[in-house]
Design an enzyme around this catalytic site. Structure first.
Site, mmCIF file in Angstrom:
data_model
loop_
_atom_site.group_PDB
_atom_site.id
_atom_site.type_symbol
_atom_site.label_atom_id
_atom_site.label_comp_id
_atom_site.label_asym_id
_atom_site.label_seq_id
_atom_site.Cartn_x
_atom_site.Cartn_y
_atom_site.Cartn_z
ATOM 1 N N ASP A 52 -1.690 0.671 -10.707
ATOM 2 C CA ASP A 52 -2.602 -0.526 -10.411
ATOM 3 C C ASP A 52 -3.516 -0.219 -9.352
ATOM 4 O O ASP A 52 -4.353 -1.063 -8.891
ATOM 5 C CB ASP A 52 -1.632 -1.839 -9.996
ATOM 6 C CG ASP A 52 -0.743 -1.479 -8.900
ATOM 7 O OD1 ASP A 52 -0.571 -0.324 -8.318
ATOM 8 O OD2 ASP A 52 0.064 -2.197 -8.383
ATOM 9 N N SER A 53 -3.388 1.053 -8.855
ATOM 10 C CA SER A 53 -4.415 1.706 -7.784
ATOM 11 C C SER A 53 -5.725 1.572 -8.592
ATOM 12 O O SER A 53 -6.840 1.802 -7.941
ATOM 13 C CB SER A 53 -4.089 3.119 -7.438
ATOM 14 O OG SER A 53 -3.788 3.919 -8.567
ATOM 15 N N ASP A 91 1.964 0.663 -14.629
ATOM 16 C CA ASP A 91 2.455 -0.335 -13.700
ATOM 17 C C ASP A 91 2.272 -1.755 -14.360
ATOM 18 O O ASP A 91 1.165 -2.303 -14.777
ATOM 19 C CB ASP A 91 1.624 -0.149 -12.476
ATOM 20 C CG ASP A 91 1.981 0.882 -11.323
ATOM 21 O OD1 ASP A 91 3.003 0.841 -11.344
ATOM 22 O OD2 ASP A 91 0.901 1.169 -10.615
ATOM 23 N N LYS A 121 6.444 0.591 -14.761
ATOM 24 C CA LYS A 121 6.830 0.772 -13.088
ATOM 25 C C LYS A 121 6.681 -0.660 -12.387
ATOM 26 O O LYS A 121 5.811 -1.106 -12.823
ATOM 27 C CB LYS A 121 5.977 1.888 -12.406
ATOM 28 C CG LYS A 121 6.385 2.087 -11.071
ATOM 29 C CD LYS A 121 5.904 3.176 -10.400
ATOM 30 C CE LYS A 121 4.314 3.337 -10.114
ATOM 31 N NZ LYS A 121 4.208 2.192 -8.892
ATOM 32 N N GLU A 123 7.445 -2.486 -8.513
ATOM 33 C CA GLU A 123 7.498 -2.221 -7.075
ATOM 34 C C GLU A 123 9.004 -3.149 -6.505
ATOM 35 O O GLU A 123 8.722 -4.374 -6.838
ATOM 36 C CB GLU A 123 6.305 -2.616 -6.239
ATOM 37 C CG GLU A 123 5.219 -1.446 -6.789
ATOM 38 C CD GLU A 123 3.976 -1.766 -5.893
ATOM 39 O OE1 GLU A 123 4.080 -2.743 -4.919
ATOM 40 O OE2 GLU A 123 3.097 -1.102 -6.021
ATOM 41 N N GLU A 190 7.262 6.121 -1.783
ATOM 42 C CA GLU A 190 5.791 6.144 -1.279
ATOM 43 C C GLU A 190 5.989 6.098 0.262
ATOM 44 O O GLU A 190 6.452 5.149 0.808
ATOM 45 C CB GLU A 190 4.862 5.136 -1.806
ATOM 46 C CG GLU A 190 3.479 5.233 -1.280
ATOM 47 C CD GLU A 190 2.497 4.259 -2.082
ATOM 48 O OE1 GLU A 190 2.711 3.765 -3.178
ATOM 49 O OE2 GLU A 190 1.217 4.286 -1.455
HETATM 50 O O1 KIV Z 1 -0.715 2.590 -8.352
HETATM 51 C C1 KIV Z 1 -0.462 3.826 -7.939
HETATM 52 O O2 KIV Z 1 -1.356 4.695 -7.990
HETATM 53 C C2 KIV Z 1 1.065 4.019 -7.637
HETATM 54 C C3 KIV Z 1 0.939 5.552 -6.937
HETATM 55 C C4 KIV Z 1 0.487 5.342 -5.643
HETATM 56 C C5 KIV Z 1 2.504 5.774 -6.906
HETATM 57 O O3 KIV Z 1 1.702 3.458 -7.637
#
Ligand code: KIV
Length: 272
Positions: A52-53, A91, A121, A123, A190
């Protein structure tokens, strides 16, 4: 240094556990589009994270909170079309799983059906245990994410190192054990102290992949645009830049601008 490395035609969640057992480190990078994912996959990466980055890197938002489930599905389906070998983890974005386990399952199913991703994934630790279990019961592999969890940035207030205090470190260790017990196939840690990350990696049988978590873990992940040096305002200590693409790209583009303005481009061989 020589490293154990088995050839895999296709990486699965089982391959990652096997890599941990064999002492082979796991490589993971983000990607959000077809062209970059094809390069990353062909270069031999083990895991591609459609993170989600993308909210920061692709859309220019300050945080990861605004990206939607539809947008994540769009990015993930572009990545999936490019990938032949890597495991693609997607994510679940903020707001798509926190309210209840049914909503979490619905979001995970949409990702799997509409993008073709291989795993999701999420969090968090014990707060989202029931959601993780529900998704796993549906046969969807889950990667956990502990430590600095950017979707909770407004709770933390800053992006500084997490779990430096005893109490938070203890909760993180308990959460890691819970994620393993629930059936997650891997955990991202992280921005936490290297010693703590090492202890967590040694305490679980599933792979632990670190970002800013030292080298005592089972693998490493970075954001692709950061490690290629396309971004240049973000400079955490853990980030190694393998290129300075920001400089190379701006120089190539300004050369093109000059060539167009001076009629150097196109030349006689570059036209019909
Ligand atoms: O969204 C992302 O890029 C991440 C990584 C920093 C692990 O969750």
């Amino acid at each position: 240094m020589s490293v154990a490395k088995k050839e895999y035609k296709r990486i699965t969640v089982k391959s990652l556990v096997e890599m941990k057992q064999n002492g082979e480190k796991i490589s993971m990078l983000t990607a959000y589009d077809y062209t970059m994912a094809k390069i990353v996959d062909e270069a031999g990466i083990d895991v591609i994270l459609v993170g989600d980055s993308a909210s920061n890197v692709m859309a220019g938002h300050e945080t990861t909170l605004p990206i939607t489930l539809d947008q994540m599905i769009y990015h993930a389906s572009s990545v999936i079309r490019a990938v032949q070998r890597a495991l693609v983890v997607v994510d679940l974005p903020f707001g798509s799983y926190q309210s209840d386990p049914k909503e979490a399952l619905r979001s995970a199913i949409r990702i799997m059906k509409e993008s073709g991703g291989h795993a999701v994934k999420l969090e968090g630790g014990k707060e989202i245990k029931e959601s993780i279990k529900r998704i796993l019961h549906a046969g969807i592999p889950v990667m956990g994410h502990l430590g600095l969890t950017p979707q909770s940035i407004y709770k933390f207030g800053t992006y500084t190192v997490r779990a430096k205090e005893e109490q938070e470190a203890k909760k993180l260790k308990e959460d890691a054990l819970m994620l393993e017990k629930a059936g997650c196939f891997a955990i991202v840690l992280e921005k936490i102290p290297a010693q703590l990350a090492k202890e967590v990696a040694e305490s679980v049988s599933i792979p632990v992949i670190g970002i800013g978590a030292g080298n005592g873990v089972d693998g490493q992940v970075l954001v692709l645009h950061d490690m290629l040096g396309m971004t240049h305002e973000f400079n955490p200590r853990f980030l190694r830049r393998y290129m300075n693409l920001y400089e190379e790209m701006t120089s190539a583009i300004s050369q093109y601008v000059d060539d167009v303005k001076t009629l150097d481009f196109p030349n006689d061989n570059e036209q019909y």
